[in-house]
Write a protein that holds these residues in place. Sequence first.
Motif, short mmCIF file in Angstrom:
data_model
loop_
_atom_site.label_atom_id
_atom_site.label_comp_id
_atom_site.label_asym_id
_atom_site.label_seq_id
_atom_site.Cartn_x
_atom_site.Cartn_y
_atom_site.Cartn_z
N LEU A 130 0.82 -1.21 0.00
CA LEU A 130 0.00 0.00 0.00
C LEU A 130 0.86 1.26 0.00
N LEU A 131 2.03 1.19 0.62
CA LEU A 131 2.91 2.36 0.69
C LEU A 131 3.92 2.39 -0.45
N GLY A 132 3.77 1.45 -1.41
CA GLY A 132 4.67 1.44 -2.56
C GLY A 132 6.08 1.02 -2.23
N ARG A 133 6.24 0.16 -1.22
CA ARG A 133 7.58 -0.26 -0.79
C ARG A 133 7.77 -1.77 -0.92
N ASP A 134 7.17 -2.38 -1.93
CA ASP A 134 7.25 -3.83 -2.10
C ASP A 134 8.69 -4.32 -2.19
N ASP A 135 9.57 -3.53 -2.81
CA ASP A 135 10.94 -3.98 -3.06
C ASP A 135 11.93 -3.48 -2.01
N THR A 136 11.41 -2.90 -0.92
CA THR A 136 12.29 -2.36 0.12
C THR A 136 12.33 -3.30 1.31
N ALA A 137 13.51 -3.57 1.82
CA ALA A 137 13.64 -4.42 3.01
C ALA A 137 13.06 -3.68 4.21
N PRO A 138 12.17 -4.32 4.97
CA PRO A 138 11.55 -3.65 6.12
C PRO A 138 12.57 -3.08 7.09
N GLY A 139 13.73 -3.74 7.23
CA GLY A 139 14.73 -3.26 8.17
C GLY A 139 15.31 -1.91 7.81
N GLU A 140 15.12 -1.47 6.56
CA GLU A 140 15.65 -0.18 6.12
C GLU A 140 14.67 0.96 6.34
N LEU A 141 13.48 0.64 6.83
CA LEU A 141 12.41 1.64 6.90
C LEU A 141 12.22 2.18 8.31
N THR A 142 11.89 3.44 8.37
CA THR A 142 11.55 4.10 9.63
C THR A 142 10.26 4.90 9.43
#
Length: 565
Positions: free
Chosen positions: A198-210
């Motif tokens: 939903l946030l357009g972050r399908d290809d981003t590793a969750p550990g990189e997100l804040t």
Amino acid sequence: MNDLAKKRILIVDDSFIMRRLVRELVEGDPDFEVVDTAEDGRMALQKVRSCKPDLVLLDIEMPEMSGLETLRRLGLRSKSKIVILSSLGGAGTAETAEALRLGAAAVLEKPSGAISLDLQARKGHEIVRTMRSVLDLPIPEDVQAATKGDASAPNGEQLAGGAQTALFDAVLNGLGTGVLVFSGTGRLRVSNAAALHLLGRDDTAPGELTLEALFDDYNEGILADLRGVLATGDALGPELTDFALPDGAWRPLRLAASRLNSGDGETQILVLLEDATREKEMKTILSRTLSETVATQVLAGQSLNLGGTMQETSILFSDIRSFTTLSEELGAAGIVETLNEYFSFMEDVIKESGGVIDKYIGDAVMALFGVPARLGQDHDRAVQAALAMLAALDVLNKDRARRGHRPINIGIGISTGQVIAGNIGSPTRSNYTVIGDAVNLAARIESLTKHYGTGIMICGETLRRLERPVTTRLIDRVEVKGQSTETALYQVFRPETPLNQIWLDTYARGFQSYCDGNWSKALTWMEEALALMPDDKAAVLIADRCRALLAASPDTWTGVWAYHS
């Protein structure tokens, strides 16, 4: 215990995840059967009545109706045993004392944390053991053994922060709702696939997100709201918001957030996300014919009596004068362009006044006020809409004159009465509309405006219902085709129209003489009225009737003129 003897359990909790996990542990006991779940107290009361559970597992904190209020109402009419799952603390709290006073068989403390696997461990066994005890079922040795080691059992925060179990992953990623849990410092602790998509972050590793990385740039307003939840503890939403995706596109989201306080004192924030694209599309479709207020009520699930009810409403009909001549001058393409422009103006005005466009009929518009939802002063809204339509037409005609086009003139008729409202049509195609005498009357009144040279005419019933004063004159008493009773017709004057009071009084005296059968005197008054206002088509019409009646008096006279076409 065979299936017929299984104890019937109803689970009530406003958290989808908690309902899912509690269901898993309850159905793990062969003596229990989950007959249903409910997400709030009101739904729980309905389902208790229909499925008659032996035991209800009831959350204490819920929207709409709290667990304590639900418990109080259940105690008045249900024989079901109630076990409270409280997030407000265990024994010794005021809520526990009140729950026991209201008849709860037991009060258990819910696991701490947003999504706690402690439910499957120590708390899970405790809940099962309590349920069996309340229902007078023997407690198996494995359950007894599991609950003896409570002090050494790992807590939910440790499990949630460590390796997640396959069950936890399956439940979390099986949800269509996006789930995010951030620490007090903004570090992402828990997420599921739905949230990242939903946030357009399908290809981003969750550990990189804040928190800041997910809600940046054009989403800083959302970030500020979430920071406010962390700071104050006040829950946010659910509310509709537009989220700016990383690629620059926008996605409508329904967002909710709440602060969580874990057992070790750490503050976290739970964010729930749902895709609102379909909801926004539906609102756009509905708002093309419904007012914004009514469209919002429909989407909110409020009862709008679409199945067929008798309701009082005001119906507005409008029609373009000399439309055939206009069509011949403009041709097919020109008339379509003109109608689209004209309807765009009229739609804005009607919707702004709280009306519902029922249908377009060629060059005519049919609008409803008071159905499917009452907005208050609906009859006044209909008349004010008519006045606003004429004002909007002035703007349109000014632009048409600039382009060298002839002006558009319209007539508007309004009636008020009881109608049958509902979805009417075939099994494959239906439309929400109204039927009844009041509908036919509004159409007849509109068609008569051309005979009297008026812009707006309303029936006497509409006038009696008005709370907001408007300037009118009684113009005639008629019996229209399809009606067996008389209708008083009133002309509504625009507020900016300069009026000659002597002319109005003269017409009123002449019309009263006409109704009394004194046609000679009525003719004199109407001729005086015409001397004051030569363009008064209504005075011309009544004067011509008086001459005809003087030449051939009817056997009976009631002052009501019958239109047969």
